[in-house]
Motif scaffolding. Structure first.
Motif, PDB file in Angstrom:
ATOM      1  N   ASP A  72      42.811  41.669  19.023  1.00 38.23           N
ATOM      2  CA  ASP A  72      42.842  41.632  17.734  1.00 38.23           C
ATOM      3  C   ASP A  72      41.759  42.122  16.946  1.00 38.23           C
ATOM      4  O   ASP A  72      40.543  41.854  17.453  1.00 38.23           O
ATOM      5  N   ASN A  90      46.960  43.322  17.670  1.00 34.86           N
ATOM      6  CA  ASN A  90      47.143  43.243  16.281  1.00 34.86           C
ATOM      7  C   ASN A  90      46.162  43.694  15.591  1.00 34.86           C
ATOM      8  O   ASN A  90      44.779  43.378  15.648  1.00 34.86           O
ATOM      9  N   MET A 107      50.887  46.908  18.156  1.00 36.81           N
ATOM     10  CA  MET A 107      52.009  46.217  18.002  1.00 36.81           C
ATOM     11  C   MET A 107      52.322  46.058  16.610  1.00 36.81           C
ATOM     12  O   MET A 107      53.486  46.344  15.997  1.00 36.81           O
ATOM     13  N   ASN A 108      51.553  45.089  16.114  1.00 36.06           N
ATOM     14  CA  ASN A 108      51.604  44.704  14.545  1.00 36.06           C
ATOM     15  C   ASN A 108      50.304  45.590  13.890  1.00 36.06           C
ATOM     16  O   ASN A 108      49.192  45.224  14.067  1.00 36.06           O
ATOM     17  N   THR A 110      48.860  46.532  10.117  1.00 44.04           N
ATOM     18  CA  THR A 110      48.654  46.342   8.522  1.00 44.04           C
ATOM     19  C   THR A 110      47.568  47.077   8.003  1.00 44.04           C
ATOM     20  O   THR A 110      46.445  46.499   8.405  1.00 44.04           O
ATOM     21  N   GLN A 125      55.028  48.732  16.916  1.00 50.84           N
ATOM     22  CA  GLN A 125      56.198  48.076  16.672  1.00 50.84           C
ATOM     23  C   GLN A 125      56.557  47.685  15.086  1.00 50.84           C
ATOM     24  O   GLN A 125      57.284  48.071  14.522  1.00 50.84           O
ATOM     25  N   ASP A 126      55.592  47.046  14.677  1.00 45.46           N
ATOM     26  CA  ASP A 126      55.851  46.915  12.930  1.00 45.46           C
ATOM     27  C   ASP A 126      54.695  47.448  12.328  1.00 45.46           C
ATOM     28  O   ASP A 126      53.215  47.216  12.615  1.00 45.46           O
ATOM     29  N   ILE A 127      54.825  48.155  11.395  1.00 40.32           N
ATOM     30  CA  ILE A 127      53.923  49.256  10.460  1.00 40.32           C
ATOM     31  C   ILE A 127      54.170  48.741   9.097  1.00 40.32           C
ATOM     32  O   ILE A 127      55.254  48.948   8.550  1.00 40.32           O
ATOM     33  N   ASN A 128      52.983  48.271   8.489  1.00 42.62           N
ATOM     34  CA  ASN A 128      52.904  48.085   7.336  1.00 42.62           C
ATOM     35  C   ASN A 128      51.545  48.621   6.402  1.00 42.62           C
ATOM     36  O   ASN A 128      50.846  48.387   6.598  1.00 42.62           O
ATOM     37  N   THR A 144      59.689  48.873  13.026  1.00 50.97           N
ATOM     38  CA  THR A 144      60.081  48.810  11.400  1.00 50.97           C
ATOM     39  C   THR A 144      59.066  49.371  10.671  1.00 50.97           C
ATOM     40  O   THR A 144      57.435  49.199  11.099  1.00 50.97           O
TER      41      THR A 144
END
Length: 428
Positions: A72, A90, A107-108, A110, A125-128, A144
Motif C-alpha cells: 500500500d 493499492n 491493482m487499485n 488513484t 485493474q482499477d485506474i482513476n 476499468t
C-alpha cells in the motif's frame, strides 16, 4: 490510411503500457527492495523505498527519481526532479508533481491532482485519474479506467472507460463499454472501438469522432469450432469403418490359416475361447505387475504389454474376418471379410455398443491365441518322437535302440538283390 494508423498506434500504446506494467513490477521491486524499509537516498539524488505500508513525509522533495515497491502506498505532497516509478497493490498519489514521467503498475491506482512533465503510463485493474495533467500523453491499460485530466495525447484500453478529460490532440479508446462525460474535450480525432457506439453529450467538445463497432467473434468462433469438431468426428468414424474393412481384408489374405482356424475353433468350442479370453483379460494386469517387479522379468512384462496392445489394435478386424466365415460359409473369404468389416466397423463407432464390441473382440482374439498356442504345444513333434520307428542302422555288436522295433544288422556277404537283403534282417 489515417484511420488504420491511428488504430495501430492506439493498440501499440495499450500493449506497451501493459508490457511496461509487467516489467515495472519486477524492476522496481528489485531496486526498491534492495533499499531499507524506510526511504533512502543515494548520492545521485534518487530515492528508494519499500514497505508493506508507505506514507510519504510532508513536503517531500526528491532531486531526481523516486522508486517504490510494496503493498500500500500513500504518496502525497511529493515533488521530484525526475520520474515517479511505483509498483504495488493499492497505490494512492495526490498533490504531487514529477518533472519527468509517472509510471505505475498495481491493482487499485488513484491519482489526484498529479502532474507530469512528460507521460503518464499506468497499468492495473482499477485506474482513476482525477485532475491530473501530463505535458506528454496518457497511456492506460486495465479493467476499468476513469480519466478526468489533461494531456497532449491519450490511449485507453479496458473493459470500461469513462472519459471526461481534455486531450489536446488525438485520443483512442478500446473498450467493451465507453462513457463520454459532459466535460470531455478532444481537439483532434477521438477513435472509439467498442461494441456499442458511445453517446456524446451536447456539452462535450469532440473534434471528430471515429467509431468502429467491435464484432464479437466469440459466437462465430464457437460455431465454427463446433462445425470443425463435428466434421473431424464424422471423418474419424468414416476412416474407422474403412480401416476396419481394409484391415479385415488384409488379415484374410495374409493370415488365412489363423483366420480359418479361429472360425473352425469357434464353431466347435466357442465357449472355451471366450472363457479363456475373459480369464486372460483379468489375469493379464496382475501378471504384468508381477513380472515388472523383478528386474529379470521386466523385459518380459514389456513384451507382454506390447503383445496385448497389438492384439487390441487388430481385435475388431480379426473378429470381422473370422466370424464372418461362420455366418457366410459359402461366400469367398474376401467378400465375407469385407461384409464383416462393414458390420463391426459401424457397430464399433456407436457410443455404447462400440465399447462392448471392442471388448468382446479383444476377448475373442486373446482366447483364440491362447488356445492355439496350447493346442500347438500339446501336439508338438518333440512329444511324439520317442514313439516313432527309427530306421537308423546300428553299429556291429551294439545293442538295439530302445523303442525301435526293427534293426538292420550289418551284412557279412556282399551279395546284391532283394533276397539277400531280406536274409540279413531279423526280429528283435
Amino acid at each position: 490510411m489515417e484511420k488504420t494508423g491511428l488504430r495501430t498506434r492506439g493498440i501499440a500504446h495499450a500493449a506497451m503500457a501493459f508490457f511496461f506494467a509487467m516489467l515495472l513490477t519486477f524492476s522496481t521491486a528489485g531496486a526498491a527492495w534492495a533499499a531499507p524499509s524506510d526511504e533512502a537516498k543515494d548520492s545521485a539524488g534518487n530515492a528508494f523505498a519499500s514497505s508493506e505500508d508507505y506514507t510519504s513525509p510532508s513536503e517531500n522533495k526528491i532531486d531526481r527519481d523516486f522508486y517504490w515497491a510494496g503493498k500500500d502506498l500513500d504518496l502525497a505532497s511529493t515533488e521530484t526532479g525526475g520520474d515517479i516509478v511505483i509498483a504495488g497493490m493499492n497505490l494512492g498519489v495526490s498533490d504531487s508533481k514529477a518533472a519527468g514521467n509517472i509510471r505505475a503498475a498495481g491493482m487499485n491506482l488513484t491519482f489526484t491532482n498529479v502532474s507530469s512533465g512528460s507521460n503518464f503510463t499506468v497499468a492495473g485493474q482499477d485506474i482513476n485519474l482525477v485532475d491530473c495533467a501530463a505535458e506528454g500523453g496518457v497511456y492506460c491499460a486495465g479493467s476499468t479506467i476513469s480519466f478526468a485530466g489533461s494531456a497532449s495525447a491519450g490511449s485507453f484500453a479496458a473493459g470500461k472507460v469513462v472519459f471526461n478529460g481534455t486531450i489536446d490532440g488525438d485520443a483512442s479508446i478500446y473498450a467493451d463499454a465507453v462513457e463520454i462525460g459532459p466535460d470531455a474535450v478532444v481537439t483532434g480525432t477521438l477513435h472509439v472501438e467498442s461494441g456499442v457506439e458511445p453517446v456524446v453529450p451536447e456539452s462535450a467538445q469532440i473534434g471528430a469522432l471515429e467509431f468502429e463497432k467491435a464484432v464479437d467473434d466469440t459466437s462465430v468462433d464457437a460455431n465454427e469450432a463446433a462445425e470443425i469438431v463435428t466434421f473431424i468426428d464424422v471423418l474419424m468414424k468414416v476412416l474407422g469403418i474403412v480401416g476396419t474393412i481394409l484391415f479385415a481384408l488384409a488379415l484374410a489374405w495374409l493370415f488365412r490359416r489363423p483366420v480359418e482356424g479361429a472360425a473352425a475353433m469357434t464353431r466347435s468350442h466357442a465357449g472355451r475361447i471366450f472363457a479363456t479370453g475373459a480369464i486372460a483379460l483379468v489375469a493379464s494386469p496382475l501378471l504384468f505387475v508381477l513380472l515388472l517387479c523383478l528386474v529379470v522379468t521386466s523385459s518380459i512384462a514389456v513384451a507382454l504389454l506390447f503383445a496385448l496392445v497389438v492384439l487390441a489394435m487388430v481385435a475388431v478386424p480379426f473378429a470381422a474376418a473370422s466370424l464372418s466365415r461362420l455366418v457366410l460359409p459359402k461366400m469367398n473369404r474376401f467378400g465375407a471379410a469385407a461384409i464383416g468389416g462393414v458390420v463391426l466397423g459401424i457397430v464399433s463407432i456407436l457410443p455404447f455398443l462400440g465399447v462392448l464390441v471392442s471388448l468382446a473382440s479383444f476377448i475373442y482374439l486373446l482366447g483364440y491365441v491362447i488356445q492355439a498356442v496350447w493346442n500347438a504345444r500339446r501336439s508338438s513333434p518333440d512329444d511324439a518322437a520317442p514313439n516313432e520307428p527309427s530306421n537308423a542302422p546300428s553299429e556291429a555288436g551294439a545293442p538295439a535302440v530302445l523303442g525301435s522295433p526293427v534293426v538292420t544288422l550289418p551284412s557279412e556277404n556282399k551279395g546284391d538283390g532283394p533276397q539277400h537283403a531280406a536274409d540279413q534282417q531279423r526280429q528283435i
